[in-house]
Design an enzyme around this catalytic site. Structure first.
Site, PDB file in Angstrom:
ATOM      1  N   HIS A  72      15.493 -14.399   4.319  1.00 24.29           N
ATOM      2  CA  HIS A  72      14.734 -13.376   5.069  1.00 24.29           C
ATOM      3  C   HIS A  72      15.677 -12.719   6.065  1.00 24.29           C
ATOM      4  CE1 HIS A  72      10.801 -11.981   7.033  1.00 24.29           C
ATOM      5  NE2 HIS A  72      11.788 -11.375   7.676  1.00 24.29           N
ATOM      6  N   HIS A 113      17.043  -8.798   7.949  1.00 20.24           N
ATOM      7  CA  HIS A 113      16.988  -7.346   8.182  1.00 20.24           C
ATOM      8  C   HIS A 113      18.411  -6.827   8.356  1.00 20.24           C
ATOM      9  CE1 HIS A 113      12.603  -7.322   8.840  1.00 20.24           C
ATOM     10  NE2 HIS A 113      12.830  -8.560   9.276  1.00 20.24           N
ATOM     11  N   ASP A 141      15.408 -14.229   9.560  1.00 17.01           N
ATOM     12  CA  ASP A 141      14.729 -13.074  10.152  1.00 17.01           C
ATOM     13  C   ASP A 141      15.628 -12.400  11.195  1.00 17.01           C
ATOM     14  OD1 ASP A 141      12.761 -11.178  10.429  1.00 17.01           O
ATOM     15  OD2 ASP A 141      11.477 -12.380  11.716  1.00 17.01           O
TER      16      ASP A 141
HETATM   17  O1  DOR Z   1      10.654  -9.812  15.231  1.00 20.01           O
HETATM   18  C1  DOR Z   1      10.585  -9.159  14.199  1.00 20.01           C
HETATM   19  N1  DOR Z   1      11.467  -8.170  13.917  1.00 20.01           N
HETATM   20  N2  DOR Z   1       9.599  -9.424  13.357  1.00 20.01           N
HETATM   21  C2  DOR Z   1       9.371  -8.674  12.285  1.00 20.01           C
HETATM   22  O2  DOR Z   1       8.446  -8.946  11.569  1.00 20.01           O
HETATM   23  C3  DOR Z   1      10.197  -7.469  12.000  1.00 20.01           C
HETATM   24  C4  DOR Z   1      11.502  -7.562  12.633  1.00 20.01           C
HETATM   25  C5  DOR Z   1      12.229  -6.234  12.686  1.00 20.01           C
HETATM   26  O3  DOR Z   1      12.279  -5.541  11.655  1.00 20.01           O
HETATM   27  O4  DOR Z   1      12.751  -5.889  13.738  1.00 20.01           O
HETATM   28 ZN    ZN Z   2      11.430 -10.071   9.263  1.00 22.76          ZN
END
Ligand code: DOR
Ligand code: ZN
Length: 344
Positions: A13, A15, A247
């Protein structure tokens, strides 16, 4: 134990953003991880296989020279995702899952799903083609306490989804509560959860330690200590339903340190080192490889890496800030000593 060698881990997971930020953050992940499931919440979101293919090319171009890091792409589920979109995803060799965001739950979730039932045709196709559904498991109702949104999601939506699509591979992303752990431990069918390093490290006091701490603000929020303990027990159990997903979610410093700051913790620069710290503190370094390198591939039906990495107990200091093009990003544990270091 002062050193540990494990198969090269994967991040299930992640980004990576786009543009200059993408170029700045890919090397941090590629240093440790062989593969990563890349979230589709760009602006606009990654909705089709063609868009995922183009995004994948931009990620590959941002890899450091010689890196074999492999991005595993995802599509962003909307109420208009079609059965054909899902079939195309299943037929491609680079789209590995579809991500569900409840509309309004988090960063760039405006195009997400308002009524889950409207996405049922696409979800049925996912079950049929073996495409995993990755879930941001929170309700968005303003009358539900923000700390309860994951537990209410499980009760209201997850149980029904599980029984309606019994064969679908489902991942409850970034589990944050004992309710999530209990659910995943006992759910029927192919059910799994990812666990971030910051939810293993912190309870909700970390949001307010010595003042308001925007760099610890993420969604779902960090919860009480008893929830952290449940996450820790699950991550270090060896149970194959639990695996690593950072994440890691970079935002420019000014967007975090703001009157209405963005959610997201940028953990990629020391993710494996921090997981090693957490597992060592729990007396469970022997379970790190299953969590980081074996359970995820088994769930996704992929082989584990045949490379290895080595982590040593060798303190170093994390930078206070990192530059990303014209922007600055503040990493998790900025300016602090980190007890473990990846040496190879
Ligand atoms: O803390 C988070 N940041 N939770 C998420 O679900 C998305 C993520 C983001 O894209 O910045
Ligand atoms: Zn996420």
């Amino acid at each position: 134990m002062n050193r540990i060698r494990i198969r090269r881990p994967d991040d299930w997971h992640l980004h990576l953003r786009d543009g200059a930020l993408l170029e700045a953050v890919v090397p941090a992940t590629a240093r440790s991880f062989g593969r990563a499931i890349v979230m589709p919440n760009l602006k606009p979101p990654v909705r089709t296989v063609a868009e995922a293919g183009a995004y994948r090319d931009r990620i590959l171009a941002a890899r450091p020279a010689g890196s074999r890091f492999e991005p595993l792409m995802t599509l962003y589920l909307t109420e208009t995702t079609s059965v054909d979109d899902i079939r195309e995803a299943a037929e491609s060799d680079f789209v590995h899952a579809v991500k569900y965001y409840p509309a309004g739950a988090t960063t760039n979730s405006d195009s997400g799903v308002r009524e889950l039932e409207r996405a049922y045709p696409a979800i049925e196709a996912m079950e049929k083609h073996g495409v995993p559904l990755l879930m941001h498991g929170e309700v968005t109702d303003g009358d539900i306490d923000v700390f309860d949104r994951e537990a209410v999601f499980i009760e209201r939506h997850l149980e029904k989804l599980r029984s309606t699509f019994p064969a679908m591979k489902m991942v409850l992303e970034h589990a944050t509560t004992s309710d999530a752990i209990d659910y995943v431990n006992s759910a029927p069918g192919p059910t799994a959860a990812t666990i971030t390093v910051h939810h293993l490290m912190f309870n909700r006091n970390a949001l307010f330690e010595g003042g308001l701490r925007p760099h610890h603000y993420c969604l779902p929020l960090i919860k009480r200590e008893r929830h952290r303990q449940a996450l820790l027990a699950a991550a270090t159990s060896g149970n194959e339903r639990f695996f690593l997903g950072t994440d890691s979610a970079p935002h420019p410093k000014h967007a975090k340190e703001s009157d209405c700051g963005c959610a997201g913790v940028y953990s990629a620069p020391a993710a494996m080192e921090l997981y090693a710290e957490v597992f060592e503190a729990a007396g469970a370094l022997d379970k790190l490889e299953a969590f980081a390198s074996l359970n995820g591939p088994a769930f996704y039906g992929l082989p584990p890496s045949n490379e290895t990495i080595e982590l040593r107990k060798q303190p170093w200091q994390m930078d206070r800030e990192l530059t990303a093009g014209q922007e600055t990003i503040v990493p998790l544990r900025a300016g602090d000593e980190i007890g473990w270091r990846q040496v190879g």
